[in-house]
Design a protein around this motif. Structure first.
Motif, short mmCIF file in Angstrom:
data_model
loop_
_atom_site.label_atom_id
_atom_site.label_comp_id
_atom_site.label_asym_id
_atom_site.label_seq_id
_atom_site.Cartn_x
_atom_site.Cartn_y
_atom_site.Cartn_z
N ALA A 1 8.53 -3.53 -7.76
CA ALA A 1 9.35 -2.61 -6.97
C ALA A 1 9.48 -3.04 -5.52
N THR A 2 8.46 -3.72 -5.00
CA THR A 2 8.48 -4.14 -3.59
C THR A 2 9.20 -5.48 -3.40
N ASN A 3 9.49 -6.17 -4.52
CA ASN A 3 10.16 -7.48 -4.46
C ASN A 3 9.35 -8.53 -3.71
N LEU A 4 8.02 -8.37 -3.69
CA LEU A 4 7.17 -9.38 -3.08
C LEU A 4 7.15 -10.62 -3.97
N LYS A 5 7.31 -11.79 -3.37
CA LYS A 5 7.36 -13.04 -4.12
C LYS A 5 5.96 -13.64 -4.20
N LEU A 6 5.46 -13.79 -5.41
CA LEU A 6 4.14 -14.36 -5.64
C LEU A 6 4.26 -15.72 -6.29
N ILE B 1 0.83 -1.20 0.00
CA ILE B 1 0.00 0.00 0.00
C ILE B 1 0.87 1.26 0.00
N GLU B 2 1.95 1.22 0.77
CA GLU B 2 2.87 2.36 0.81
C GLU B 2 3.47 2.62 -0.57
N ARG B 3 3.80 1.55 -1.27
CA ARG B 3 4.37 1.71 -2.62
C ARG B 3 3.31 2.19 -3.60
N VAL C 1 -4.60 3.24 -8.97
CA VAL C 1 -4.14 1.90 -8.61
C VAL C 1 -4.29 1.61 -7.12
N LEU C 2 -4.05 2.59 -6.27
CA LEU C 2 -4.18 2.36 -4.83
C LEU C 2 -5.62 2.05 -4.45
N MET C 3 -6.57 2.83 -4.96
CA MET C 3 -7.98 2.63 -4.59
C MET C 3 -8.54 1.33 -5.17
N VAL C 4 -8.13 0.96 -6.38
CA VAL C 4 -8.57 -0.32 -6.94
C VAL C 4 -8.07 -1.46 -6.06
N SER C 5 -6.81 -1.37 -5.64
CA SER C 5 -6.22 -2.40 -4.78
C SER C 5 -6.93 -2.47 -3.44
N ARG C 6 -7.29 -1.32 -2.90
CA ARG C 6 -8.01 -1.29 -1.61
C ARG C 6 -9.39 -1.93 -1.74
N VAL C 7 -10.05 -1.73 -2.87
CA VAL C 7 -11.34 -2.39 -3.09
C VAL C 7 -11.17 -3.90 -3.07
#
Length: 230
Positions: free
Chosen positions: A161-166, A70-72, A81-87
């Protein structure tokens, strides 16, 4: 003939799950032809077994990872993009369902999702603060009736950018998995989750049942070693 076709496809590296989908589509086509009286014989695929497919890992983001994401997203040049993700995180919506929202679908503390994958409309409650934030976003960035513009590529950039592994094949769907997983881990009801996600079959929703704290506590208390006090 289909079995031979399937064997050739599997030898070229096509995944069993893909071939199972092809088989179900063709079986459904024959069933429809039978219903319309265009095919007089038995469905030729009715007795052909599908491949057994190992259930894939069901990954989700923990709270720390969600906070990082969310910070990114908040720093993205894309204003949506932030609001779509929050939904997606707040309701378990698929990305396309959230991205295509119209302001008329937000009323009285509910988001109503229509034109869904299961073809059934469903309503998911949201907080008053989030409803206000969505309406404010519409006032500032909305176009016509739509709340959001396309934001998929911006989400992909944020994940990178966050390097989160999916897990393989996951991107925006990780948000839906995260909603469902946290819902169950915090004591949610599996039948309520089925309705929230819009799953046609409870079997699909049962993938999350093992995350229930009641389920885990029962495993601790009701195993034979615990009962023996050893």
């Amino acid at each position: 003939m289909f079995a031979e076709y399937r064997a050739k496809r599997i030898n070229t590296g096509i995944k069993p799950s893909t071939l199972n989908r092809e088989q179900s589509y063709l079986r459904a086509a024959f069933n429809e032809c039978i219903r319309l009286d265009h095919w007089k014989k038995e469905n030729p695929l009715s007795k052909l077994r599908a491949f057994k497919v190992q259930e894939s890992e069901l990954s989700f983001l923990n709270l720390d990872q969600i906070a990082i994401l969310i910070e990114r997203l908040a720093t993205s040049k894309n204003s949506h993009v932030l609001m779509v993700s929050r939904v997606c995180l707040s309701t378990g919506a698929r990305w396309g369902e959230a991205e295509g929202l119209r302001v008329s679908q937000i009323q009285n503390g509910l988001i109503q999702f229509v034109k869904t994958k299961s073809s059934k409309a469903r309503s998911v409650p949201i907080t008053a603060d989030f409803e206000k934030a969505l309406l404010n976003h519409f006032e500032e960035h909305g176009t016509g009736e739509r709340l959001f513009a396309t934001a998929y590529s911006s989400f992909r950039e944020a994940i990178k950018a966050t390097n989160l592994k999916l897990s393989d094949g996951q991107l925006t769907h990780i948000l839906r998995h995260s909603f469902a997983s946290h819902f169950m881990m915090n004591g949610g009801n599996i039948l309520a989750l089925q309705k929230l996600l819009g799953h046609y079959s409870l079997t699909m929703t049962m993938r999350y049942a093992h995350l229930s704290p009641d389920h885990l506590e029962e495993a601790r208390r009701l195993n034979p070693i615990a009962l023996l006090g050893r």
